[in-house]
Write a protein that holds these residues in place. Structure first.
Motif, PDB file in Angstrom:
ATOM      1  N   ARG A  81       0.815  -1.207   0.000  1.00  0.00           N
ATOM      2  CA  ARG A  81       0.000   0.000   0.000  1.00  0.00           C
ATOM      3  C   ARG A  81       0.851   1.261   0.000  1.00  0.00           C
ATOM      4  O   ARG A  81       0.386   2.311  -0.397  1.00  0.00           O
ATOM      5  CB  ARG A  81      -0.924  -0.004   1.219  1.00  0.00           C
ATOM      6  CG  ARG A  81      -2.065  -1.000   1.092  1.00  0.00           C
ATOM      7  CD  ARG A  81      -2.969  -0.929   2.320  1.00  0.00           C
ATOM      8  NE  ARG A  81      -2.268  -1.335   3.518  1.00  0.00           N
ATOM      9  CZ  ARG A  81      -2.812  -1.291   4.736  1.00  0.00           C
ATOM     10  NH1 ARG A  81      -4.016  -0.823   4.900  1.00  0.00           N
ATOM     11  NH2 ARG A  81      -2.116  -1.700   5.777  1.00  0.00           N
ATOM     12  N   THR A  82       2.104   1.133   0.459  1.00  0.00           N
ATOM     13  CA  THR A  82       2.975   2.304   0.547  1.00  0.00           C
ATOM     14  C   THR A  82       3.893   2.426  -0.658  1.00  0.00           C
ATOM     15  O   THR A  82       4.988   2.979  -0.558  1.00  0.00           O
ATOM     16  CB  THR A  82       3.819   2.218   1.824  1.00  0.00           C
ATOM     17  OG1 THR A  82       4.557   0.981   1.807  1.00  0.00           O
ATOM     18  CG2 THR A  82       2.951   2.295   3.060  1.00  0.00           C
ATOM     19  N   ARG A 107       5.778   5.567  -1.588  1.00  0.00           N
ATOM     20  CA  ARG A 107       6.866   6.041  -0.730  1.00  0.00           C
ATOM     21  C   ARG A 107       8.225   5.564  -1.225  1.00  0.00           C
ATOM     22  O   ARG A 107       9.256   6.038  -0.750  1.00  0.00           O
ATOM     23  CB  ARG A 107       6.664   5.554   0.696  1.00  0.00           C
ATOM     24  CG  ARG A 107       5.406   6.087   1.349  1.00  0.00           C
ATOM     25  CD  ARG A 107       5.293   5.591   2.776  1.00  0.00           C
ATOM     26  NE  ARG A 107       4.041   6.004   3.410  1.00  0.00           N
ATOM     27  CZ  ARG A 107       3.680   5.667   4.634  1.00  0.00           C
ATOM     28  NH1 ARG A 107       4.477   4.918   5.375  1.00  0.00           N
ATOM     29  NH2 ARG A 107       2.534   6.071   5.129  1.00  0.00           N
TER      30      ARG A 107
END
Length: 122
Positions: free
Chosen positions: A27-28, A31
């Motif tokens: 989900r990241t 980043r």
């Protein structure tokens, strides 16, 4: 745990094009800086290019500059490698990596994909 899955490899004639995809199961994803590497038989793994988390900063190895394009779609957790004007020397297993850019340069890979074979025939 982050999984990276490359796809899009195959056999192409010299001068042709391929687009590789790397889908991340995290989900990241936004980043992470992402990078592409390649490894030809009997050779060390070679840096191809990198893209930062926004997609606004992209760097390429001199060997692919002007022929390859890296892009990403954070909404799809996917990074791409568009390869044009392919040469036999581009033949390699291509890997994507999720990691860190530090000081404007690729610093480390935290996760690697399993690789996808690209073969360019002359």
């Amino acid at each position: 745990q982050v999984q990276l899955v490359e796809s899009g490899g195959g056999l192409v004639q010299a001068g042709g094009s391929l687009r590789l995809s790397c889908a991340a199961s995290v989900r990241t994803f936004s980043r992470y800086a992402m990078a592409w590497f390649r490894q030809a038989p009997g050779k060390e793994r070679e840096f191809v290019g990198t893209i930062n988390w926004t997609g606004g900063s992209i760097y390429y190895a001199d060997s692919v500059k002007g022929r390859f394009t890296i892009s990403r779609e954070n909404a799809k957790n996917t990074v791409y490698l568009q390869m044009n004007r392919l040469k036999p020397e581009d033949t390699a297993v291509y890997y994507c990596a999720a990691g860190v850019i530090s000081g404007g340069s690729w610093s480390r890979a935290d996760y690697w994909g399993q690789g996808t074979q690209v073969t360019v025939s002359s």
